[in-house]
Scaffold this active site. Sequence first.
Site, PDB file in Angstrom:
ATOM      1  N   GLY A 259     -14.313  10.334 -23.308  1.00 46.93           N
ATOM      2  CA  GLY A 259     -14.376  10.951 -24.735  1.00 46.93           C
ATOM      3  C   GLY A 259     -12.811  10.532 -25.554  1.00 46.93           C
ATOM      4  O   GLY A 259     -11.952  10.466 -24.612  1.00 46.93           O
ATOM      5  N   CYS A 260     -12.633  10.488 -26.626  1.00 45.66           N
ATOM      6  CA  CYS A 260     -11.597  10.006 -27.215  1.00 45.66           C
ATOM      7  C   CYS A 260     -10.596  11.227 -27.027  1.00 45.66           C
ATOM      8  O   CYS A 260      -9.550  11.068 -26.588  1.00 45.66           O
ATOM      9  CB  CYS A 260     -11.773   9.651 -28.785  1.00 45.66           C
ATOM     10  SG  CYS A 260     -12.679  11.026 -29.664  1.00 45.66           S
ATOM     11  N   TYR A 261     -10.826  12.533 -27.567  1.00 47.43           N
ATOM     12  CA  TYR A 261      -9.906  13.452 -27.618  1.00 47.43           C
ATOM     13  C   TYR A 261      -9.638  13.879 -25.983  1.00 47.43           C
ATOM     14  O   TYR A 261      -8.481  13.994 -25.634  1.00 47.43           O
ATOM     15  CB  TYR A 261     -10.746  15.001 -28.106  1.00 47.43           C
ATOM     16  CG  TYR A 261     -10.671  15.114 -29.556  1.00 47.43           C
ATOM     17  CD1 TYR A 261      -9.575  15.146 -30.032  1.00 47.43           C
ATOM     18  CD2 TYR A 261     -11.858  15.259 -30.247  1.00 47.43           C
ATOM     19  CE1 TYR A 261      -9.770  15.173 -31.555  1.00 47.43           C
ATOM     20  CE2 TYR A 261     -11.962  15.282 -31.576  1.00 47.43           C
ATOM     21  CZ  TYR A 261     -10.959  15.438 -32.108  1.00 47.43           C
ATOM     22  OH  TYR A 261     -11.002  15.596 -33.609  1.00 47.43           O
TER      23      TYR A 261
END
Lengths: 335, 335, 335, 335
Positions: free
Chosen positions: D145-147
């Site tokens: 995921g990005c976060y």
Amino acid sequence: MIRAGIYGATGYTGLELVKLLQRHPAAEIAFVTSQSQASKRLSDVFPGAPALPLVVGEDASLDEVDVVFLCLPHAAAAETALVALSAGARVIDLSADFRLRDAATYEQWYAHTHPAPDLLDEAVYGLTEVNRACLPGARLVANPGCYPTSVLLALRPLLLSDIAISGPIIADSASGVSGAGRGLSLTTHFVEVADNYSPYKIGRAHRHLPEMEQAVGWWREAAPAIIFSPHLLPVPRGILSTIYVNLAEEVVEAELRALYTAAYDGEPFVDVLPAGELASLAHVTHTNRCAIALTLTGRTLILTSAIDNLIKGAAGQAVQNMNVMFGHPETLGLL
Amino acid sequence: MIRAGIYGATGYTGLELVKLLQRHPAAEIAFVTSQSQASKRLSDVFPGAPALPLVVGEDASLDEVDVVFLCLPHAAAAETALVALSAGARVIDLSADFRLRDAATYEQWYAHTHPAPDLLDEAVYGLTEVNRACLPGARLVANPGCYPTSVLLALRPLLLSDIAISGPIIADSASGVSGAGRGLSLTTHFVEVADNYSPYKIGRAHRHLPEMEQAVGWWREAAPAIIFSPHLLPVPRGILSTIYVNLAEEVVEAELRALYTAAYDGEPFVDVLPAGELASLAHVTHTNRCAIALTLTGRTLILTSAIDNLIKGAAGQAVQNMNVMFGHPETLGLL
Amino acid sequence: MIRAGIYGATGYTGLELVKLLQRHPAAEIAFVTSQSQASKRLSDVFPGAPALPLVVGEDASLDEVDVVFLCLPHAAAAETALVALSAGARVIDLSADFRLRDAATYEQWYAHTHPAPDLLDEAVYGLTEVNRACLPGARLVANPGCYPTSVLLALRPLLLSDIAISGPIIADSASGVSGAGRGLSLTTHFVEVADNYSPYKIGRAHRHLPEMEQAVGWWREAAPAIIFSPHLLPVPRGILSTIYVNLAEEVVEAELRALYTAAYDGEPFVDVLPAGELASLAHVTHTNRCAIALTLTGRTLILTSAIDNLIKGAAGQAVQNMNVMFGHPETLGLL
Amino acid sequence: MIRAGIYGATGYTGLELVKLLQRHPAAEIAFVTSQSQASKRLSDVFPGAPALPLVVGEDASLDEVDVVFLCLPHAAAAETALVALSAGARVIDLSADFRLRDAATYEQWYAHTHPAPDLLDEAVYGLTEVNRACLPGARLVANPGCYPTSVLLALRPLLLSDIAISGPIIADSASGVSGAGRGLSLTTHFVEVADNYSPYKIGRAHRHLPEMEQAVGWWREAAPAIIFSPHLLPVPRGILSTIYVNLAEEVVEAELRALYTAAYDGEPFVDVLPAGELASLAHVTHTNRCAIALTLTGRTLILTSAIDNLIKGAAGQAVQNMNVMFGHPETLGLL
């Protein structure tokens, strides 16, 4: 009518103050000053602003005014305060000069000998919701910093309670660019700010930190330290603070909520948001309000607190203070 | 490998050029200069940029380079061109110094005696799609202005046709803020630009006007005048020109479309959009492309033309020119 | 107190109207309606908005109101106008339903049979500066479109003069995204709009064109056609129109300036800017003002005209109209 | 040449992947799918995108491809992974389906029975810097995921050290709007996002939390909990995480810095910034890099970590993984 003078009207705070006072039913602007742009009109400096003539501070006539607002750099503000007070005007200082009660702390953070240390005891810290009672008799009001306004209104009910806190409080704040002023700097160049988000002076490095810790110390013995991380946000105005507090014991959210609701019941400019909602800039920009939300996760209380840095964080709170100082309804001209 | 030097690497155009050359498979950067920030590295000046050492122009070694790119203020560029050419380097000048072929016109618009008028005849106007054939032998290329690139690519097929035009051509353009450079000015302060949109130097007042009219004069006798209205747009990059041309006779849209399709058939960086679509910044930002759309309304032809001012309007077109000058595929490093 | 009802309060125009009426000293809000969000409060729909209960239009009590504001889709507005008028309320319609006096033109542009053609003759076109005299007796006011407000205020003094014009007038306009409404569409997705600038419905395709040409026809025989090119601007609010008019004869700028100064002398909400200044969004956002500047280049007059689309272009002008209709000072609640 | 198929090419991640693969020297795009926009070309969906034909997933020919990228909603991704793997293609999944190794945790956070739980053990968590060694043999890669990418790269060196931590780790993150996808929602309406900054799903409510805690658990026994507060930022792309860790003992900053420098020495895409600098979006947007800075204040370590959510946080890291899987230099096509 309250006759008001504004020193330093060509910054963003000064302009906001002009706008608020122009629509204020019980105040009128006696003069606006600018050292660098004197002899122009305010409308030459800001498109769409009223065409008030700008004069240098030395030429402003203090005889005509009941109150002056100081939107000046630190030190210059204190010097002007001395002049204005001796001419009989009341003073609302929007600089940092009278926020810290301790001259040594001031000198440490602002690298400047305090120009008027004898006034520090007298100055009222103008977080209106907190020091309302002291304002009617005040000659000199220290209008709070923008970040401290957002953080302190959010923390105060908790700190005044007997809920124990462990470790430092973390205040992660984001501010619109008007908070950096209208002076020229690469930091505020559109291309550097747009599409960007950047922290600066994080930890214990920003001048608003001692102001926050001073108030925390008033409200709680053995006060927790604050870790304060400001960030520059690609918006013109607004501050959101996301504040993390570790509670030393289990507390139920309803208890916390009751605490805040009670603390701010009847406050015209503080909104404690309903459960499930979080504060955002959209709640508050172009208003004098502070929106506060509570989120409890285990023993971590997360407070989100939003203000418009130019209004509740500066010019609006200054007018709110003026209203109380002069016996007017606190909301006059601010709704 | 083409060894390239960049004079004036600390502006937005210079940075873009560094990025393009760093990923270019047939070029390498020999030096980057800065008068004001020499002894720093480029990464000290731009977050995330490569850590190239900055030297003052005088210390750049011209022996090592095949070509230099001049991202310098006007006049300084021409002076550097003289030095670089005599050292045997080829020159791609991104300033205005060699765009206007007539020294008197230059001096009228730039208020400066031209430092190298003898080079004006030799300089190739580097609108690649137009002067591609002259580039392989060129020693000195005048990279076009950003606004002229967007306007001229849109106008050229029409002007080269025999469709008659009546009255002036109106070019209403909007540019992102990087077009104003990285120097400090209230004009580019975030708070002044954000949420704003403002015209400047409209009519016949902007320095890119004579550059446009010069090219229009190449392409058509009794050339129409141009009314040029630039606007500052609250975005970092991109130019959209909306251009109005009154046709002197009835023309059907299909004929115009055929004209443009033929003119740009096979052009890797010019997209003539299908009927019903209009050009926008989103078509082109972060690319070297120019998107052009045609809309005919009665006898008014509206051309919308979009480029990225830093790429096709500056650094990208400079690399496109370099590719042709050195016999490489025109798209190398640009897709 | 004027008791006002707002139909369609959950769009951007409705919200702006709520804010203006809440601070208006002579008006109070009787009800706010929403078909899709009824039973919520307005504060549930907009963060920070007042907590007014939303009811469906059918449940709004027309007995209690003096005036209703219609912020409804076209056709729905006319239907509601019929109901409100027969209940004895005066109507300020912010939709397009009563702007065009000719039902056939309406039906051509809006693809809908007009629901109340018999009212078209009675409706006053509420460009306040123009039709002020008709407002005190008006039962039904058609509040102008946002683009037409910016274009028509700029053109009117010229069109009413005897200065001859040649060819079509070109109005190149840029609008903030609130003009596109709060409905969901890829067109208004943040990622599509930010860093972008895009024309749409240019030429003679936008519904505001016939509204502009209708007024132009009132003011001048053998009226010039308008070419109208709207663009979407990455800002929340504001419209700037850059308007190009070819004058058929030589005119000196001072004459034009005198014309405009005379026309708008004493107008509280129209600012004719001094020579050398150009209109921009910064002049007008968050105000009810229209800023107009004149630039003459040869025989081309360029007018730049800026308004806040939500205020002077919608809710503010509606309140301005209300003030005149009810005999209050025109600026009440709007400064 | 690696032949690659992209499922779900009409979101922002899909588009970014198309752009990266189009300029990748060792890859070519075999197909791009879309369920809702099939039969259009990608350029119909995104202005300026390549004109690739969109097909429905069922019509994509898996015979022609070496690898597929899944930019699909969760659950749909896992179902497609099953099909692709059995056709012999390798799979890089950009959805959440194979990030969590425990099906029960997945089902708790995604409210969906896992469609392919038997593949969970095999899937490699594709944080390239961490699991590089497992990629060459991998059939199935779960792209992070990005976060989590921004937070985990910042935390890992600390967590793998023997420096003790007390209390929860606080990750205060801000993301550009492309992270919310291209679907229509009031949350991503330009007018709601611009000039705003808003927290959402703070505390322990966001689906990226279990992904972060899973990795923290790999790296440290008795792993600290994470408090994760995402905020929506008015920019198109980029994530900045400001992470607060309370160290259980005194540590000197030089020791921490040495730890990070050593951990990321030679990493092409991780920049540990020099002392005094802080990470910002400007360091990383439009690149595959992660910039990490360390600030020690007493016992509180503040890590600032920035990535481009669409590149290092999605499509770029996917290509980085592809490079390693297929034996190419890790940076190929990504500089």
